[in-house]
Scaffold this motif. Structure first.
Motif, mmCIF file in Angstrom:
data_model
loop_
_atom_site.group_PDB
_atom_site.id
_atom_site.type_symbol
_atom_site.label_atom_id
_atom_site.label_comp_id
_atom_site.label_asym_id
_atom_site.label_seq_id
_atom_site.Cartn_x
_atom_site.Cartn_y
_atom_site.Cartn_z
ATOM 1 N N ARG A 201 40.210 35.490 16.826
ATOM 2 C CA ARG A 201 40.823 34.693 15.754
ATOM 3 C C ARG A 201 40.026 34.713 14.449
ATOM 4 N NH1 ARG A 201 40.784 29.324 16.055
ATOM 5 N NH2 ARG A 201 39.245 29.295 17.716
ATOM 6 N N ILE A 202 38.726 34.903 14.580
ATOM 7 C CA ILE A 202 37.869 34.693 13.414
ATOM 8 C C ILE A 202 36.971 35.907 13.182
ATOM 9 C CG2 ILE A 202 36.004 33.254 12.468
ATOM 10 C CD1 ILE A 202 37.228 31.040 14.449
ATOM 11 N N SER A 203 36.933 36.373 11.947
ATOM 12 C CA SER A 203 35.988 37.434 11.590
ATOM 13 C C SER A 203 34.923 36.805 10.704
ATOM 14 C CB SER A 203 36.705 38.567 10.857
ATOM 15 O OG SER A 203 37.509 38.040 9.823
ATOM 16 N N TRP A 204 33.695 37.246 10.878
ATOM 17 C CA TRP A 204 32.644 36.676 10.033
ATOM 18 C C TRP A 204 31.549 37.696 9.791
ATOM 19 C CZ3 TRP A 204 31.766 36.442 15.183
ATOM 20 C CH2 TRP A 204 30.436 36.522 15.624
ATOM 21 N N ARG A 230 38.206 38.522 5.697
ATOM 22 C CA ARG A 230 39.457 37.991 6.243
ATOM 23 C C ARG A 230 40.482 39.095 6.541
ATOM 24 N NH1 ARG A 230 43.241 34.166 2.661
ATOM 25 N NH2 ARG A 230 43.255 36.100 1.476
ATOM 26 N N ALA A 231 40.234 40.311 6.052
ATOM 27 C CA ALA A 231 41.245 41.370 6.149
ATOM 28 C C ALA A 231 41.394 41.966 7.548
ATOM 29 C CB ALA A 231 40.932 42.479 5.138
ATOM 30 N N VAL A 232 40.515 41.620 8.472
ATOM 31 C CA VAL A 232 40.585 42.214 9.816
ATOM 32 C C VAL A 232 41.921 41.855 10.484
ATOM 33 C CG1 VAL A 232 39.505 42.378 12.097
ATOM 34 C CG2 VAL A 232 38.078 42.001 10.060
ATOM 35 N N ARG A 233 42.630 42.858 10.968
ATOM 36 C CA ARG A 233 43.954 42.651 11.576
ATOM 37 C C ARG A 233 43.858 41.679 12.747
ATOM 38 N NH1 ARG A 233 46.011 47.775 11.999
ATOM 39 N NH2 ARG A 233 47.195 47.432 10.116
ATOM 40 N N GLY A 234 44.770 40.715 12.794
ATOM 41 C CA GLY A 234 44.841 39.788 13.917
ATOM 42 C C GLY A 234 44.019 38.517 13.738
ATOM 43 N N THR A 235 43.154 38.463 12.733
ATOM 44 C CA THR A 235 42.339 37.252 12.558
ATOM 45 C C THR A 235 43.036 36.249 11.626
ATOM 46 O OG1 THR A 235 41.111 38.230 10.719
ATOM 47 C CG2 THR A 235 40.143 38.454 12.908
#
Ligand SMILES: [Mn+2]
Length: 300
Positions: A201-204, A230-235
């Motif tokens: 859910r979360i990219s950091w 935030r651009a990561v698909r699915g997050t």
């Protein structure tokens, strides 16, 4: 005096300078203030070199833009508190009731939209300088009209500003398509360190004080990095954690769906908007990662 918040953005500076031009047009003296000065990418704004980082009061009137609280405008907040009269023009949600007059509308995409309406209501004359400043406010706070905060009113106001000679493509080029070498290298390191939580859910990512020092980066070089996170698909949420020289950690949060990141930021003494917020955590970088992911019910 007219002042915007600390670490000023295009909305804060654009509104400060638009009001400076409008007030000068009335033949009145005005001091435009930004406690952290004007970042390189905004130095083209008409009147930017008039901005002061400090002043001595007392002032007859303090106008605070893009912020509802005197403590958000830094040391010059004292001048606002001691002014004979106070006006707040803002689009952030906040509990503050500072300001005798408050023009606050959280549905406005930028404070620039509200300033535009106020100048219109007061029948003050527009100029290309005012239009450039207000369109910069709108273009930057909407990420060139790409964010969820854009409404039909945003386009109506922008269209009116274009008729005074303001150019959205020129502003986007100056603000978003031009970066320092250090900021691009910093982006490279931030993307190299990108991670996604176990639940996806979360990219950091993190930027260490060492990265910062090695590249000779400045605060403004971090601008826009979190958008890539935030651009990561699915997050749903992107987080940038930056270790400050003193040891604290500056956290920027962006969400793309229903996650209210301003509520998360507020838990750590920060704030912002539903889908864009920030806070500062007094801890080590690793501990800040654990705390912020914990607040979002996720693990690394
Ligand atoms: Mn704003």
């Amino acid at each position: 005096m007219v002042a915007g918040h600390v670490t000023p953005d295009g909305d804060s500076l654009g509104c400060t300078l638009a009001l400076m031009h409008a007030i000068r047009g009335l033949g009145k003296a005005v001091t435009p203030l930004a406690v952290d000065g004007v970042p390189q990418i905004y130095r083209w704004l008409p009147g930017a070199d008039a901005i002061e980082t400090s002043a001595s009061g007392p002032f007859d009137l303090a106008i605070i833009v893009d912020s509802s609280m005197p403590d958000r405008i830094g040391d010059i907040g004292k001048l606002a508190v001691s002014a004979s009269d106070t006006i707040v023009i803002d689009h952030h949600t906040s509990e503050s009731d500072f300001g005798r007059v408050r023009a606050v509308n959280p549905r406005a995409a930028a404070t620039g939209e509200i300033v535009y309406s106020l100048l219109r209501l007061m029948r003050l004359p527009f100029s290309k300088d005012i239009a450039d400043c207000l369109l910069c406010a709108i273009v930057t706070d909407t990420g060139s009209f790409r964010f969820m905060n854009v409404t039909s009113a945003t386009f109506r106001v922008s269209a009116a500003l274009m008729r005074y000679g303001a150019c959205p493509a020129c502003i986007s080029e100056l603000v978003f398509e031009t970066r320092s070498l250090a900021s691009l290298k910093l982006l490279g390191r931030a993307l190299d360190a990108l991670q996604v939580t176990r639940d996806g859910r979360i990219s950091w990512t993190v930027i260490t004080a060492k990265d910062f020092a090695e590249l000779g980066a400045t605060d403004e070089d971090t601008e826009g990095i979190v958008t890539h996170v935030r651009a990561v698909r699915g997050t749903d949420v992107g987080i940038l954690l930056r270790e400050l020289p003193g040891g604290d950690v500056r956290v920027s949060l962006r969400s793309r769906r229903d996650t209210d990141v301003s509520a998360i930021a507020e838990r750590f003494g920060g704030g912002g908007h539903l889908s864009a917020a920030g806070c500062t955590i007094k801890s080590s970088l690793q501990d800040a990662v654990t705390q912020i992911l914990g607040a979002l019910n996720a693990t690394a």
